[in-house]
Scaffold this motif. Sequence first.
Motif, short mmCIF file in Angstrom:
data_model
loop_
_atom_site.label_atom_id
_atom_site.label_comp_id
_atom_site.label_asym_id
_atom_site.label_seq_id
_atom_site.Cartn_x
_atom_site.Cartn_y
_atom_site.Cartn_z
N GLY A 152 60.59 28.83 45.16
CA GLY A 152 60.85 27.47 45.61
C GLY A 152 60.22 27.11 46.94
N LYS A 153 59.42 28.01 47.48
CA LYS A 153 58.81 27.72 48.78
C LYS A 153 57.29 27.77 48.67
CE LYS A 153 62.65 29.58 51.40
NZ LYS A 153 63.18 30.82 51.96
N GLY A 154 56.67 26.95 49.45
CA GLY A 154 55.20 26.93 49.48
C GLY A 154 54.63 26.22 48.26
N GLY A 155 53.41 26.54 47.92
CA GLY A 155 52.76 25.93 46.77
C GLY A 155 52.05 24.63 47.12
N MET A 156 51.43 24.09 46.09
CA MET A 156 50.65 22.87 46.28
C MET A 156 51.57 21.66 46.30
SD MET A 156 47.51 23.96 46.40
CE MET A 156 46.33 22.68 45.96
N PRO A 157 51.20 20.60 46.98
CA PRO A 157 52.03 19.40 46.96
C PRO A 157 52.11 18.79 45.56
CG PRO A 157 49.97 19.01 48.15
CD PRO A 157 50.01 20.47 47.80
N GLU A 158 53.21 18.09 45.28
CA GLU A 158 53.41 17.42 43.98
C GLU A 158 52.21 16.53 43.64
OE1 GLU A 158 55.56 17.36 41.52
OE2 GLU A 158 56.66 19.05 42.40
N SER A 159 51.66 15.93 44.68
CA SER A 159 50.60 14.94 44.44
C SER A 159 49.28 15.58 43.99
CB SER A 159 50.35 14.15 45.73
OG SER A 159 49.98 15.06 46.76
N PHE A 160 49.18 16.92 44.09
CA PHE A 160 47.90 17.54 43.75
C PHE A 160 47.69 17.56 42.23
CE2 PHE A 160 45.02 20.94 42.61
CZ PHE A 160 43.97 20.72 43.49
N ASN A 161 46.59 17.00 41.80
CA ASN A 161 46.28 16.96 40.36
C ASN A 161 44.92 17.63 40.14
OD1 ASN A 161 45.68 16.40 37.74
ND2 ASN A 161 45.90 14.17 37.90
N PRO A 162 44.91 18.77 39.40
CA PRO A 162 43.62 19.46 39.17
C PRO A 162 42.55 18.54 38.59
CG PRO A 162 45.45 20.77 38.34
CD PRO A 162 46.02 19.44 38.75
N ASP A 163 42.98 17.55 37.80
CA ASP A 163 42.00 16.66 37.17
C ASP A 163 41.24 15.80 38.19
OD1 ASP A 163 42.77 17.71 34.79
OD2 ASP A 163 44.12 16.05 34.26
N ASP A 164 41.78 15.72 39.40
CA ASP A 164 41.08 14.94 40.43
C ASP A 164 39.94 15.74 41.05
OD1 ASP A 164 42.88 12.94 40.03
OD2 ASP A 164 44.16 13.46 41.74
N HIS A 165 39.79 17.00 40.64
CA HIS A 165 38.79 17.87 41.28
C HIS A 165 37.86 18.42 40.20
CE1 HIS A 165 41.07 17.87 45.08
NE2 HIS A 165 42.08 17.65 44.26
N ALA A 166 36.59 18.14 40.36
CA ALA A 166 35.63 18.52 39.30
C ALA A 166 34.44 19.27 39.90
CB ALA A 166 35.14 17.27 38.58
N THR A 167 34.03 20.30 39.21
CA THR A 167 32.79 20.97 39.60
C THR A 167 31.62 20.03 39.32
OG1 THR A 167 32.74 21.97 37.41
CG2 THR A 167 33.55 23.36 39.21
N ARG A 168 30.52 20.22 40.02
CA ARG A 168 29.34 19.40 39.79
C ARG A 168 28.62 19.92 38.54
NH1 ARG A 168 25.54 18.63 44.57
NH2 ARG A 168 24.95 16.85 43.28
N LYS A 169 28.32 18.99 37.63
CA LYS A 169 27.73 19.41 36.35
C LYS A 169 26.41 18.70 36.11
CE LYS A 169 32.29 20.10 34.38
NZ LYS A 169 33.31 19.63 33.46
N PRO A 170 25.32 19.45 35.98
CA PRO A 170 24.05 18.81 35.65
C PRO A 170 24.02 18.38 34.19
CG PRO A 170 23.75 21.18 35.69
CD PRO A 170 25.18 20.91 36.10
N ARG A 171 23.22 17.37 33.92
CA ARG A 171 22.92 17.00 32.53
C ARG A 171 21.98 18.06 31.97
NH1 ARG A 171 19.02 12.90 30.82
NH2 ARG A 171 18.64 12.37 33.00
#
Length: 406
Positions: free
Chosen positions: A125-144
């Motif tokens: 119950g302690k630490g961790g990422m904030p509730e607001s953190f959404n992995p989908d908001d973070h993307a690796t750079r992808k070439p075509r």
Amino acid sequence: MDQVSIGGGQTLTRVPFSDYQDPALLDQEQRLLFEGPVWNYLCLETDIPNAGDWRTTFIGRMPVVVVRTEAGGIAAFENRCLHRGSLICLDNAGHAKDFTCVYHAWRYDLSGNLKSIAFSRGVNGKGGMPESFNPDDHATRKPRIETIAGLVFGTFSDATPDIETFIGPEVSAALHRIASRELKVIGRFTEVLPNNWKLYAENVRDSYHASLLHVFFATFRINRLSQGGGIDVSDNGGCAVSTTHAPTQETDTAYDGIRSVDDGLHLSDPSMLDAENEHGDTVRQQILSVFPGFAMQRTYNVMAIRQFVPTGVGRTNLNWIYLGYADDTPRLRRRRLKQLNLAGPAGFVSMEDGCIGNFVERGAVAARNGVSLLEMGGNGVESQETRATETAIRGFWKMWRRIMGQ
Ligand code: FES
Ligand SMILES: [Fe+2]
């Protein structure tokens, strides 16, 4: 053709030595050029035949992972963890269900999408990422991605035309000729070049040097400028193919009096140059280049890819990939391996290319205001029915300057 003028009054026949020496250009080239409207060679399709197979490669200095996805497609993404930037894949190649970063175990799927974060809800119950953190908001750079003749290329720019258009019909024809059957990697290694990457990009487009610097070529009549052939340059200037045909004359006096050729020399084991005519034509050598960092060659039965990757302003990794065909007979495979003594850092031909760029670096070390001279074959970038020309090098600089805005 008129002298081709570039912004600032420069012409394609002059290259300031500062273009090879300025450390600030390294970052500009990464941003504008390698991540710009060009196709970067990534790998062979056969490097990643099955779902989960991956290889690491580079777009300029950017580390990249290329993967065969579950659906059978090809994905690529920057090899940089979205957390604190560690490499995600550490090896040259492998097979995986997904990718977990070694540092704090952030996990990615085969397409490079962030899927989970260790301890994201913390511990007890302690630490961790904030509730607001959404992995989908973070993307690796992808070439075509596009593939051609079994080769995988990537671009970060929407403005890059399709690869066939980019390389033009002549380079495309040469590429399809070399890759006319399924290619098989028969060796790979990295040669460190002590010079700026553009000196090597010039070298692969410079067939005028081949029979002069590489004495072996002219002495044993593998490649002489007096043999038929020529250079084709793509419309954008950046891609080219030089072709050398078999000699048609018994006596060739074109090199008489040129100090680098000694006709008294003979190979004590001429079997090294026993060639099999696999394509039923008169072409003895083809070297094609795709802007910015790719070359592919065929000399007799030798086939190789060269990918050049800048690692510093005066340092370049030259990744050699030796090729055969998947259906080579054992005899033909032995022949290729024997003839490959021509290539590589100690090759009878290629060894000089490993040092000539550094001879230029050392010669021009104090010449920041001086220029390299490119007038052989005129001042344009058109295709020519001769190899006594620097047309393809001028083409390289035409494209470099357009993209770099110089
Ligand atoms: S840097 Fe990759 S998980 Fe932390
Ligand atoms: Fe060379």
